[in-house]
Design an enzyme around this catalytic site. Structure first.
Site, PDB file in Angstrom:
ATOM      1  N   GLY A  46      46.964  45.942  39.764  1.00 29.02           N
ATOM      2  CA  GLY A  46      47.436  46.230  38.422  1.00 29.02           C
ATOM      3  C   GLY A  46      46.986  47.618  38.001  1.00 29.02           C
ATOM      4  O   GLY A  46      45.961  48.124  38.480  1.00 29.02           O
ATOM      5  N   GLN A  51      44.907  54.173  32.334  1.00 32.17           N
ATOM      6  CA  GLN A  51      44.130  54.536  33.527  1.00 32.17           C
ATOM      7  C   GLN A  51      44.625  55.812  34.189  1.00 32.17           C
ATOM      8  O   GLN A  51      43.961  56.357  35.073  1.00 32.17           O
ATOM      9  CB  GLN A  51      44.154  53.390  34.540  1.00 32.17           C
ATOM     10  CG  GLN A  51      43.401  52.159  34.027  1.00 32.17           C
ATOM     11  CD  GLN A  51      43.429  51.048  35.054  1.00 32.17           C
ATOM     12  OE1 GLN A  51      44.375  50.273  35.100  1.00 32.17           O
ATOM     13  NE2 GLN A  51      42.405  50.981  35.901  1.00 32.17           N
ATOM     14  N   CYS A  93      38.393  46.744  39.128  1.00 35.31           N
ATOM     15  CA  CYS A  93      39.213  47.629  38.293  1.00 35.31           C
ATOM     16  C   CYS A  93      39.235  49.003  38.948  1.00 35.31           C
ATOM     17  O   CYS A  93      38.184  49.507  39.348  1.00 35.31           O
ATOM     18  CB  CYS A  93      38.606  47.716  36.890  1.00 35.31           C
ATOM     19  SG  CYS A  93      39.512  48.813  35.772  1.00 35.31           S
ATOM     20  N   LEU A  94      40.424  49.609  39.050  1.00 32.96           N
ATOM     21  CA  LEU A  94      40.524  50.921  39.699  1.00 32.96           C
ATOM     22  C   LEU A  94      39.728  51.985  38.950  1.00 32.96           C
ATOM     23  O   LEU A  94      39.369  53.009  39.530  1.00 32.96           O
ATOM     24  CB  LEU A  94      41.994  51.352  39.811  1.00 32.96           C
ATOM     25  CG  LEU A  94      42.850  50.514  40.776  1.00 32.96           C
ATOM     26  CD1 LEU A  94      44.303  50.982  40.716  1.00 32.96           C
ATOM     27  CD2 LEU A  94      42.321  50.581  42.197  1.00 32.96           C
ATOM     28  N   HIS A 135      43.702  41.349  31.974  1.00 37.73           N
ATOM     29  CA  HIS A 135      42.926  42.558  32.260  1.00 37.73           C
ATOM     30  C   HIS A 135      43.725  43.810  31.873  1.00 37.73           C
ATOM     31  O   HIS A 135      43.194  44.724  31.219  1.00 37.73           O
ATOM     32  CB  HIS A 135      42.570  42.559  33.758  1.00 37.73           C
ATOM     33  CG  HIS A 135      41.775  43.726  34.229  1.00 37.73           C
ATOM     34  ND1 HIS A 135      40.490  43.611  34.726  1.00 37.73           N
ATOM     35  CD2 HIS A 135      42.078  45.052  34.304  1.00 37.73           C
ATOM     36  CE1 HIS A 135      40.048  44.818  35.074  1.00 37.73           C
ATOM     37  NE2 HIS A 135      40.985  45.701  34.834  1.00 37.73           N
ATOM     38  N   GLU A 136      45.017  43.837  32.253  1.00 36.44           N
ATOM     39  CA  GLU A 136      45.826  45.044  31.987  1.00 36.44           C
ATOM     40  C   GLU A 136      46.168  45.175  30.503  1.00 36.44           C
ATOM     41  O   GLU A 136      46.171  46.283  29.958  1.00 36.44           O
ATOM     42  CB  GLU A 136      47.098  45.038  32.836  1.00 36.44           C
ATOM     43  CG  GLU A 136      46.865  45.015  34.353  1.00 36.44           C
ATOM     44  CD  GLU A 136      45.872  46.054  34.849  1.00 36.44           C
ATOM     45  OE1 GLU A 136      45.780  47.149  34.271  1.00 36.44           O
ATOM     46  OE2 GLU A 136      45.166  45.753  35.826  1.00 36.44           O
ATOM     47  N   HIS A 139      43.357  46.675  28.813  1.00 39.52           N
ATOM     48  CA  HIS A 139      43.339  48.141  28.988  1.00 39.52           C
ATOM     49  C   HIS A 139      44.185  48.821  27.910  1.00 39.52           C
ATOM     50  O   HIS A 139      43.790  49.840  27.344  1.00 39.52           O
ATOM     51  CB  HIS A 139      43.915  48.532  30.351  1.00 39.52           C
ATOM     52  CG  HIS A 139      42.907  48.581  31.466  1.00 39.52           C
ATOM     53  ND1 HIS A 139      41.752  49.323  31.404  1.00 39.52           N
ATOM     54  CD2 HIS A 139      42.899  47.994  32.688  1.00 39.52           C
ATOM     55  CE1 HIS A 139      41.075  49.190  32.535  1.00 39.52           C
ATOM     56  NE2 HIS A 139      41.746  48.379  33.336  1.00 39.52           N
TER      57      HIS A 139
HETATM   58 NI    NI Z   1      41.354  47.718  35.256  1.00 37.19          NI
END
Ligand code: NI
Length: 171
Positions: A46, A51, A93-94, A135-136, A139
């Site tokens: 995701g 991000q 998480c990236l 999660h997204e 964000h």
């Molecule tokens: Ni993340």
């Protein structure tokens, strides 16, 4: 399509809420294509626009289907409209490379969103996809998974991640 740079915490785009998309045009399509390419290149499941430091309510998710085939979801202006149950999942998480933490989330969610053409859609999910959606969407609200931890877990995870960052700077 082009790859975008994924920003790492504590970049301010990660803690700033994104603005709703109002225009469904070629620029939006390009943003979505770039985000999908960047997510796949980073081996993520995701990616939210925050991000890549773009403050628009856009996210891409691909948790695969039951056969393990690619199943890309492109969500514009997503919102959780139902949540059921609770469970815990080990999340990454990236924007927090190499940090994996157990987070409690709703077990099942229903999400409404718009596709790249502006058509309203819904998705119901459980398991990994339910986690990814929560999660997204967090964000997009400027909430990183660290904020979903208890105080002690958050303190330890922050310390561990700062060490990881320092080790990367040294190499
Ligand atoms: Ni993340």
């Amino acid at each position: 399509m082009s790859l975008r740079e994924v920003v790492v915490w504590p970049h301010e785009a990660l803690t700033t809420p994104a603005e709703p998309v109002e225009v469904f045009d070629e620029d939006l399509a390009t943003l979505i294509d770039d985000m999908a390419e960047t997510m796949y290149a980073s081996n993520g499941v995701g990616l939210a626009a925050n991000q890549i430091a773009v403050l628009k309510r856009v996210t891409v998710i691909d948790c695969g289907d039951e056969e393990g085939e690619s199943a890309l979801l492109e969500l514009v202006n997503p919102a959780i409209i139902e949540r059921h149950g609770k469970f815990t999942w080990q999340e990454g998480c990236l924007s927090f490379p190499e940090l994996f933490e157990k987070i409690e989330r709703a077990e099942r969610v229903k999400v409404e969103f718009f596709d790249r053409h502006g058509a309203r859609q819904e998705v119901e999910a459980e398991g990994l996809l339910a986690v990814a959606l929560q999660h997204e969407i967090d964000h997009l609200d400027g909430i990183v998974f660290m904020e979903r931890m208890g105080n002690l877990q958050k303190r330890l995870a922050t310390r561990r991640f700062r060490k990881l960052l320092a080790a990367q700077d040294d190499s």
